[in-house]
Design an enzyme around this catalytic site. Structure first.
Site, PDB file in Angstrom:
ATOM      1  N   HIS A 145      48.473  37.565  48.317  1.00 16.67           N
ATOM      2  CA  HIS A 145      47.014  37.720  48.303  1.00 16.67           C
ATOM      3  C   HIS A 145      46.312  36.548  48.979  1.00 16.67           C
ATOM      4  O   HIS A 145      45.140  36.649  49.349  1.00 16.67           O
ATOM      5  CB  HIS A 145      46.507  37.932  46.868  1.00 16.67           C
ATOM      6  CG  HIS A 145      46.411  36.689  46.033  1.00 16.67           C
ATOM      7  ND1 HIS A 145      47.371  36.326  45.115  1.00 16.67           N
ATOM      8  CD2 HIS A 145      45.464  35.719  45.982  1.00 16.67           C
ATOM      9  CE1 HIS A 145      47.015  35.204  44.513  1.00 16.67           C
ATOM     10  NE2 HIS A 145      45.865  34.811  45.030  1.00 16.67           N
ATOM     11  N   ASP A 166      53.473  40.128  44.704  1.00 20.96           N
ATOM     12  CA  ASP A 166      52.546  39.174  45.314  1.00 20.96           C
ATOM     13  C   ASP A 166      53.324  37.986  45.880  1.00 20.96           C
ATOM     14  O   ASP A 166      53.360  36.896  45.296  1.00 20.96           O
ATOM     15  CB  ASP A 166      51.545  38.714  44.255  1.00 20.96           C
ATOM     16  CG  ASP A 166      50.372  37.943  44.834  1.00 20.96           C
ATOM     17  OD1 ASP A 166      50.239  37.931  46.077  1.00 20.96           O
ATOM     18  OD2 ASP A 166      49.597  37.356  44.060  1.00 20.96           O
ATOM     19  N   SER A 195      46.480  29.385  43.486  1.00 20.38           N
ATOM     20  CA  SER A 195      47.308  30.535  43.866  1.00 20.38           C
ATOM     21  C   SER A 195      48.302  30.163  44.951  1.00 20.38           C
ATOM     22  O   SER A 195      48.002  29.353  45.837  1.00 20.38           O
ATOM     23  CB  SER A 195      46.420  31.669  44.392  1.00 20.38           C
ATOM     24  OG  SER A 195      45.675  32.251  43.364  1.00 20.38           O
TER      25      SER A 195
END
Length: 569
Positions: free
Chosen positions: A82, A134, A235
Site C-alpha cells: 500500500h 500487503d 507502514s
C-alpha cells in the site's frame, strides 16, 4: 484459534545466519558502541542498518517521506504494497527514492546513501480494500553498497512455519512515523511490541479486524495497548527479532485502527503485520527472476512510448496495441475470409488465442491465417496519428498458419484450460509500427486496472479496433454469478474475472474471443505492456452488473515457453 507468534523454537532454526549474494552476513549490527513509533524512544545511529526510508518524488522537484522498508539484499528493499499505491493507482518506479543509513530523516549524514528505484513488484493478490497480501519489493537501480551503517536483514527462516508451535514474544519496530505530538519525527524511533493471537486481536475490535485479518493467516497482530505503537508513516517497516546470533524480519507494518473522533491512529489498538514466512517463496522467485521479466526474452516487446503518467484512455488506440491479432477462417472452396476470433502476437512466429477458437467447432469453417497490423476492417491502408503526432499509413500482414497447439487439457474440466498457440508459416515483419509482440510475464504482478483490446462482435464501431478498461473482480463473486448458470470456474486459478464501466448498456458489447487483456509495467526506465489474460467467455446477456471471464496467462507461461522454445523458429 491458532496463536500468532513471532519467535520460533530454537530447534526449528539454523544457528547460522544467512548471507547475501555479495557474501555479506545478514542481520548483523556492525557498530554496537554508538551511543516513531508513538511513545517510543530514539534509536542510536547504526542501530538498525537495514531499515530504509522510502520517499516519493514530487512534481516540484521535492520529495516526501512516505514509508519505511527493510534491505534484504543488494538489489531489493522489502516494504508494504500500500506504500506504492496512491488513490488506488499503482505508482511507477521512478516515483520513488530509497534512503539507507539514515538516522535523522531531515538531515542525512555522510553515512547515508540514496538509491533510485527501477522496479516496483507488488504481490499479485494484494487487495487495496482490506490490505491483504500487503507486501512489495523495490528494486534499486544500483547494487546497494553495504557498510557499517547499511546492512541487510535476514528473512525469517521457516516458510509457512507452524505458528502453533512458536513461542509468543516481543519484537522491535522502528520508524519515522507520527510521534507523541502527532507529527512525523526526524530521529528514528524504536519500540517493542507484543504479538497477540488471532482470537485476542479479533475480539479487541471485531468490525475492524474481521476485515483485515486473513483467513490463511498470512498476517498477524501485535501491540501493547498502552500508548506505545506504530503510527502513520511507520507502514512498510519491519518487526525485527534477534535469534541466536542475527536479526530477522518477521513482519511488515500493514494496518492499524484509528480513533473514532479525531481519526488519528489509535495507539491503544493492535496493528496488523504481513507475515514474512508466508511469502518467502514469492520473494525468492522475484529475486531469481530479477534479470528476466519477459518470458521469451524479447527486449523490445510491448513498448509503450507514452509517459507513464498518461492514463490509458488518453492514449491513441491507433498503433498503441500492435500485437492485437485477428484469426482468419475460410469455407472450403471459398476465397472469402471471415474474422471470428482475436489473439495476441507474443513472438514473431506465434500468436496466443482462446482454445475454443481452434478446436474445429466452427461450422464449415477452417482456420486459415492470422491477420496482423489491422485497425479498421473497412480500410486498407489505415491512416492515423502516432503517439508523437506524426501521420502514419499502415498495411496489414496476413500470414498462413503452419501449426496449431491446443492445450492438452483444453475443456477439461469444462471451460478450463481455454488457450492455444498458433505458429505462423514465416515470421511476422515486426519492423512495422503496427506489428509488434507483447511481453509475457515471468511472474505475475499487481495492477488495479487492465486494458482489453480487440474487435467487438457487434455494434456500429465493431469494424474498428476498440479498447476498454477492466477492473478485476473478486473470484468468489464471479464464481457465484456463473454458478447460477451451471458454469464452474477453474479451481486452479486458470480464470480471472473483469468488469467494465460503461455509461449505459448501449456500449456493452462483447469482444471477440481471444481479445488480449494487458497492463503496463515500468521497469529499468522502460514502459512495457504485459499480457494478463485472454477473453474466454461472458454472460449470455451483456449486462453492466456481470463480469467477463478471462484465461489467466500467468498460469500457462511454462506451457507457452515449452512450445515456443521447442519449435524451430
Amino acid at each position: 484459534m491458532r496463536v500468532i507468534p513471532i519467535v520460533v523454537l530454537l530447534l526449528m532454526l539454523s544457528t547460522d545466519c544467512g548471507f547475501t549474494a555479495k557474501g555479506v552476513p545478514c542481520g548483523q549490527k556492525q557498530l554496537t558502541f554508538l551511543a516513531y513509533i508513538y511513545k517510543g524512544n530514539a534509536a542510536l545511529e547504526a542501530d538498525w542498518p537495514w531499515h530504509a526510508a522510502i520517499f516519493q518524488k514530487q512534481n516540484n522537484g521535492g520529495e516526501d517521506y512516505i514509508c519505511g522498508g527493510s534491505v534484504i539484499s543488494e538489489n531489493f528493499v522489502l516494504t508494504a504494497a500500500h506504500c506504492t499505491v496512491s488513490f488506488r493507482m499503482p505508482l511507477s518506479a521512478d516515483n520513488f527514492l530509497v534512503k539507507l543509513g539514515l538516522h535523522n530523516k531531515s538531515f542525512p549524514s555522510e553515512h547515508s546513501k540514496t538509491y533510485e528505484v527501477v522496479e516496483v513488484i507488488r504481490h499479485d493478490s494484494f487487495n487495496i480494500n482490506n490490505l491483504k497480501n500487503d507486501i512489495a519489493l523495490l528494486r534499486t537501480e544500483e547494487d546497494i553498497t553495504f557498510s557499517d551503517y547499511i546492512q541487510p536483514i535476514c528473512l525469517w527462516p521457516v516458510e509457512k512455519s507452524d505458528l502453533n508451535s512458536i513461542l509468543t514474544s516481543r519484537g522491535t519496530v522502528v520508524g519515522w512515523g507520527v510521534g507523541d505530538e502527532y507529527k512525523l519525527v526526524d530521529i528514528l524511533q524504536q519500540a517493542r511490541l507484543s504479538v497477540v493471537d488471532y482470537a485476542t486481536c479479533l475480539k479487541s475490535k471485531p468490525e475492524h479486524f474481521s476485515k483485515l485479518l486473513a483467513d490463511d493467516k498470512s498476517n498477524f497482530c501485535a501491540g501493547n495497548q498502552n500508548m506505545t505503537n506504530v503510527c502513520d508513516g511507520d507502514s512498510g517497516g519491519g518487526m525485527y527479532f534477534r535469534l541466536n546470533n542475527a536479526w530477522y524480519i518477521r513482519g511488515i507494518v500493514s494496518a492499524g485502527a484509528r480513533t473514532e473522533t479525531e481519526r488519528r491512529c489509535d495507539p491503544q489498538q493492535f496493528v496488523t503485520f504481513t507475515d514474512i514466512p508466508y511469502y518467502l517463496r514469492w520473494i525468492s522467485q522475484h529475486q531469481e527472476n530479477v534479470k528476466k521479466r519477459n518470458l521469451l526474452n524479447l527486449g523490445s516487446c510491448g513498448l509503450d512510448f507514452y509517459n507513464i503518467t498518461v492514463l490509458e484512455n488518453e492514449k491513441s488506440v491507433f498503433l498503441q496495441y500492435p500485437w492485437t491479432a485477428m484469426l482468419e477462417f475460410k469455407k472450403e472452396s471459398s476465397p472469402t475470409v471471415q474474422t471470428i476470433c482475436n489473439g495476441a502476437l507474443i513472438h514473431p512466429r506465434f500468436v496466443v488465442t482462446a482454445g475454443h477458437c481452434v478446436d474445429g467447432n466452427f461450422r464449415k469453417l477452417k482456420l486459415n491465417s492470422v491477420r496482423l497490423g489491422e485497425f479498421n476492417l473497412k480500410t486498407n491502408p489505415d491512416n492515423g496519428i502516432s503517439y508523437n503526432g506524426e501521420s502514419v499509413s499502415t498495411t496489414i500482414q496476413s500470414i498462413e498458419i503452419e501449426k496449431v497447439f491446443e492445450h492438452p487439457q483444453f475443456n477439461t474440466p469444462r471451460y478450463d484450460n481455454n488457450i492455444a498457440l498458433v505458429k505462423l508459416k514465416y515470421p511476422a515483419d515486426i519492423s512495422r509500427p503496427n506489428v509488434k509482440p507483447i511481453c509475457l510475464p515471468t511472474l505475475d504482478d499487481y495492477n488495479e486496472l487492465y486494458t482489453i483490446t480487440g474487435w467487438r462482435r457487434v455494434g456500429r464501431q465493431s469494424h474498428v479496433l476498440s479498447r476498454d478498461t477492466a477492473l478485476l473482480e473478486d473470484l468468489e463473486k464471479c464464481e457465484s454469478i456463473y454458478g447460477n448458470i451451471s458454469i464452474r470456474l477453474s479451481s486452479e486459478g486458470n480464470h480471472i474475472c473483469g468488469s467494465y464501466h460503461h455509461e449505459n448498456v448501449n456500449y456493452c458489447f462483447h469482444f471477440m474471443s481471444g481479445a488480449p487483456l494487458q497492463y503496463v509495467k515500468n521497469a529499468d526506465r522502460k514502459n512495457q505492456y504485459f499480457l494478463k489474460g485472454l477473453f474466454s467467455f461472458g454472460f449470455p446477456k451483456c449486462q453492466l452488473n456481470y463480469t467477463d471471464v478471462f484465461t489467466n496467462i500467468n498460469k500457462f507461461t511454462k506451457w507457452i515457453a515449452s512450445i515456443v522454445n521447442g519449435e524451430d523458429v
